[in-house]
Enzyme design. Sequence first.
Site, mmCIF file in Angstrom:
data_model
loop_
_atom_site.group_PDB
_atom_site.id
_atom_site.type_symbol
_atom_site.label_atom_id
_atom_site.label_comp_id
_atom_site.label_asym_id
_atom_site.label_seq_id
_atom_site.Cartn_x
_atom_site.Cartn_y
_atom_site.Cartn_z
ATOM 1 N N CYS A 122 107.487 7.757 21.154
ATOM 2 C CA CYS A 122 107.624 8.995 21.931
ATOM 3 C C CYS A 122 106.325 9.487 22.565
ATOM 4 C CB CYS A 122 108.272 10.101 21.103
ATOM 5 S SG CYS A 122 107.513 10.395 19.511
ATOM 6 N N LYS A 195 114.244 12.264 7.542
ATOM 7 C CA LYS A 195 113.672 13.072 8.620
ATOM 8 C C LYS A 195 114.794 13.773 9.360
ATOM 9 C CE LYS A 195 110.949 12.956 12.843
ATOM 10 N NZ LYS A 195 110.022 12.192 13.675
ATOM 11 N N ARG A 218 117.025 14.830 19.524
ATOM 12 C CA ARG A 218 116.930 13.616 18.717
ATOM 13 C C ARG A 218 118.034 13.588 17.661
ATOM 14 N NH1 ARG A 218 112.207 12.531 21.110
ATOM 15 N NH2 ARG A 218 110.187 13.402 20.531
ATOM 16 N N GLU A 234 119.729 7.093 3.373
ATOM 17 C CA GLU A 234 118.624 6.638 4.230
ATOM 18 C C GLU A 234 117.427 6.210 3.382
ATOM 19 O OE1 GLU A 234 117.983 6.238 7.422
ATOM 20 O OE2 GLU A 234 119.405 7.414 8.594
ATOM 21 N N LYS A 249 110.991 15.232 5.469
ATOM 22 C CA LYS A 249 110.376 15.962 6.583
ATOM 23 C C LYS A 249 111.436 16.746 7.334
ATOM 24 C CE LYS A 249 108.248 14.950 10.992
ATOM 25 N NZ LYS A 249 107.851 13.944 11.913
#
Length: 324
Positions: A122, A195, A218, A234, A249
């Site tokens: 990004c 995240k 996102r 995850e 996060k």
Amino acid sequence: MTSQFKRFHSLRRTSGIREMLSETRLSARDLMLPIFIKEDITSPVAVKSMPGVFQHSTESAIAEIEEAYSLGIRSVLLFGIPRHKDPHGTGAWNPQGGVQTVIKLTKSKRPEMVIFADCCLCEYTTNGHCGIMTTRGLDNDATLDCLKKIAFSYANAGADFIAPSGMMDGAVQAIRNSLDDSRHPGVGIMAYSAKYASALYGPFRDAAGSSHQFKGDRKGHQLNPTQSREAILETLTDIAEGADIVMVKPGMFYLDMVSRIRDLVHQPIAVYQVSGEYSMIKLAGEKRIANEADLMLESLISMKRAGADIIITYAAKEVLRFLN
Ligand code: PBG
Ligand code: ZN
């Protein structure tokens, strides 16, 4: 007569007693300092939405790392902002890039400093997306090919850990294979496993220069804040793919996940106090809503109490000044 009355004040009466009995402590070695390295500047540029944070030139980044080292910090997380952006983010794997240069210089000067290098597109893509965009959305596999090149280039420069922050499926495995195949088996991976698609990343996108042309969100690849089991899946998947360190996060709205993951896995857990958390605390201090040092320390101690082994924070240097 004796009663079963509540009796705790002896444990809290003096600061000496309170300190002696502290279950949780914060010290320099817990903290990782993120650093932004911009290729086309010669002196530091302040990030408006993050009081006290700067984009650094190669030279000032080295000075920043030296200062962090002198305060006792032993790990940094490097982000790069390239001179030129393009649709594929090719600047990310330029062997002469800002991040690569700072890794090499730091490793020759301060080999003990543990270097984590952000591995995402990004900051390098024209549109600010974390991967290769097509008319049908993000192309996960094409993105993995780029992430492998970035990881290889950072490993060559001397990074200790690669930190894929884009939440692309299969990124940890792709990077692990690429590092092993390129004879960098000792280079580790810190996976941004849990995240969340958070409203707290805005200031970072200013700092990383990824907000200019960015449209959309996102939410297609980062976790929905409603999800907890998916964050655990995850995390377990990243570990199965070879993650050495896992991350939660943002920090403060997600400490339930830190504590749950702490109970489930034995890998070190990093917690990222993200840009929005940092700036909220700084602004609350500036507006005298709270004492900034107290607020910052309370926020970081809550992360350790939840089970964090590593805290990534823009406040690392100032916190150590408060503590000393
Ligand atoms: C990009 C990235 C982000 C952060 C770290 N890497 C932002 C995002 O996903 O949009 C956020 C860090 C912060 O807010 O401090 N892959
Ligand atoms: Zn990204």
